[in-house]
Scaffold this motif. Structure first.
Motif, PDB file in Angstrom:
ATOM      1  N   LEU A 130       0.825  -1.205   0.000  1.00 56.98           N
ATOM      2  CA  LEU A 130       0.000   0.000   0.000  1.00 56.98           C
ATOM      3  C   LEU A 130       0.862   1.259   0.000  1.00 56.98           C
ATOM      4  O   LEU A 130       0.564   2.235  -0.699  1.00 56.98           O
ATOM      5  N   ALA A 131       1.938   1.241   0.776  1.00 60.81           N
ATOM      6  CA  ALA A 131       2.824   2.404   0.833  1.00 60.81           C
ATOM      7  C   ALA A 131       3.437   2.703  -0.535  1.00 60.81           C
ATOM      8  O   ALA A 131       3.569   3.870  -0.927  1.00 60.81           O
ATOM      9  N   ARG A 132       3.786   1.657  -1.266  1.00 63.27           N
ATOM     10  CA  ARG A 132       4.360   1.859  -2.609  1.00 63.27           C
ATOM     11  C   ARG A 132       3.368   2.547  -3.535  1.00 63.27           C
ATOM     12  O   ARG A 132       3.759   3.244  -4.460  1.00 63.27           O
ATOM     13  N   ARG A 133       2.082   2.339  -3.283  1.00 61.53           N
ATOM     14  CA  ARG A 133       1.044   2.964  -4.112  1.00 61.53           C
ATOM     15  C   ARG A 133       0.585   4.303  -3.555  1.00 61.53           C
ATOM     16  O   ARG A 133      -0.297   4.948  -4.122  1.00 61.53           O
ATOM     17  N   GLY A 134       1.153   4.722  -2.430  1.00 60.89           N
ATOM     18  CA  GLY A 134       0.767   6.002  -1.853  1.00 60.89           C
ATOM     19  C   GLY A 134      -0.533   5.980  -1.088  1.00 60.89           C
ATOM     20  O   GLY A 134      -1.124   7.039  -0.838  1.00 60.89           O
ATOM     21  N   VAL A 135      -1.002   4.784  -0.693  1.00 58.50           N
ATOM     22  CA  VAL A 135      -2.232   4.668   0.096  1.00 58.50           C
ATOM     23  C   VAL A 135      -1.860   4.766   1.573  1.00 58.50           C
ATOM     24  O   VAL A 135      -1.101   3.934   2.071  1.00 58.50           O
ATOM     25  N   PRO A 136      -2.371   5.777   2.296  1.00 59.86           N
ATOM     26  CA  PRO A 136      -2.009   5.921   3.704  1.00 59.86           C
ATOM     27  C   PRO A 136      -2.601   4.812   4.560  1.00 59.86           C
ATOM     28  O   PRO A 136      -3.729   4.374   4.340  1.00 59.86           O
TER      29      PRO A 136
ATOM     30  N   GLN B 147       1.096   5.583   8.898  1.00 57.48           N
ATOM     31  CA  GLN B 147       1.234   7.017   8.660  1.00 57.48           C
ATOM     32  C   GLN B 147       0.804   7.801   9.894  1.00 57.48           C
ATOM     33  O   GLN B 147       1.407   8.811  10.259  1.00 57.48           O
ATOM     34  N   SER B 148      -0.258   7.312  10.551  1.00 52.37           N
ATOM     35  CA  SER B 148      -0.747   7.947  11.765  1.00 52.37           C
ATOM     36  C   SER B 148      -1.580   6.931  12.522  1.00 52.37           C
ATOM     37  O   SER B 148      -2.183   6.041  11.917  1.00 52.37           O
ATOM     38  N   ASN B 149      -1.640   7.079  13.845  1.00 53.98           N
ATOM     39  CA  ASN B 149      -2.458   6.206  14.670  1.00 53.98           C
ATOM     40  C   ASN B 149      -3.564   7.025  15.327  1.00 53.98           C
ATOM     41  O   ASN B 149      -3.324   8.142  15.798  1.00 53.98           O
TER      42      ASN B 149
END
Length: 249
Positions: free
Chosen positions: A173-179, A220-222
């Motif tokens: 997901l990170a590689r696709r820019g999905v947070p 990315q955030s919790n």
């Protein structure tokens, strides 16, 4: 139409074994009970391999071309997980592993969720919120457990479910820019501080210990949900519903 009336029939013994995770995994099959779940299964072409009906039960709509077996009430009771079976069941094929992670935009990731009712409710909520899939990490209860199936109310037939190590899914997901957002009680921000996202993944964790620290360190955030009363925490399925709908916008 074939008929089976004896609980000692070898086929009945095979159906009974579908109540165990090991046999479900070996056979690639699972059993659903009741009119609603059978109707939902029949809506997805190719998922139902065989319909099981007690004499006198109407043949469900959409069953053309599906093998039909008439069974006795005793057989239905022997293979069912419920106390008072409705007289209709279906043998279904498990989903193949999904490829939607490469293109979907919204996902629910589950870390060691062990309660069948909670898992089924979260699958149902993810379906209602229009997510693209549910990813089950290590330690999760079997999604084809009968209690999970009943809690999900047919959502198994509406969206992809698959097992995958969560670090691997998060990296993809990170590689696709999905947070990717975690859910936590500590070192987290109130969920209201995060705006709705066009794409996102949310991780929900174990009922007792929450999401593992190793996964929370990679998000990315919790997020946490403020508690205004005296309860120490929210049920994980309730929390998932609040967060999914907030992030969905």
């Amino acid at each position: 139409m074939r008929q089976i009336t004896s609980t000692q029939n070898p086929q009945v013994k095979a159906w009974k074994k579908l109540q165990t995770r090991k046999y479900r995994q070996q056979s690639g099959q699972f059993l659903v009970e009741g009119h609603h779940l059978v109707e939902e299964a029949l809506k997805q072409a190719g998922r139902v391999e065989e319909l099981l009906l007690v004499e006198g039960q109407p043949v469900p709509a959409g069953s053309a071309g599906v093998a039909l077996t008439q069974i006795s009430p005793e057989v239905m009771k022997a293979i069912a997980d419920t106390e008072t079976p409705q007289g209709v069941a279906a043998i279904c094929k498990m989903q193949e592993e999904a490829t939607v992670l490469a293109s979907g935009q919204r996902f629910l990731l589950l870390d060691a969720v062990q309660d069948p009712g909670n898992l089924g409710t979260m699958i149902r909520t993810a379906d209602a919120a229009g997510l693209d899939g549910v990813i089950l990490g290590e330690g999760c209860v079997d999604p084809y457990n009968p209690k999970v199936l009943r809690s999900a109310q047919g959502s198994h037939f509406h969206l992809p479910l698959w097992h995958q190590p969560l670090p691997e899914a998060m990296a993809a997901l990170a590689r696709r820019g999905v947070p990717v957002f975690g859910s936590a009680l500590r070192k987290a921000v109130p969920f209201q501080q995060i705006q709705a996202q066009p794409g996102f993944a949310l991780i929900m964790g174990n009922e007792g210990s929450g999401v593992s620290d190793a996964l929370l360190d990679q998000t990315q955030s919790n997020l946490f949900i403020p508690l205004y009363g005296q309860s120490e925490s929210l049920n994980v399925a309730i929390a998932a519903g609040i967060l999914l709908y907030h992030l969905r916008g």
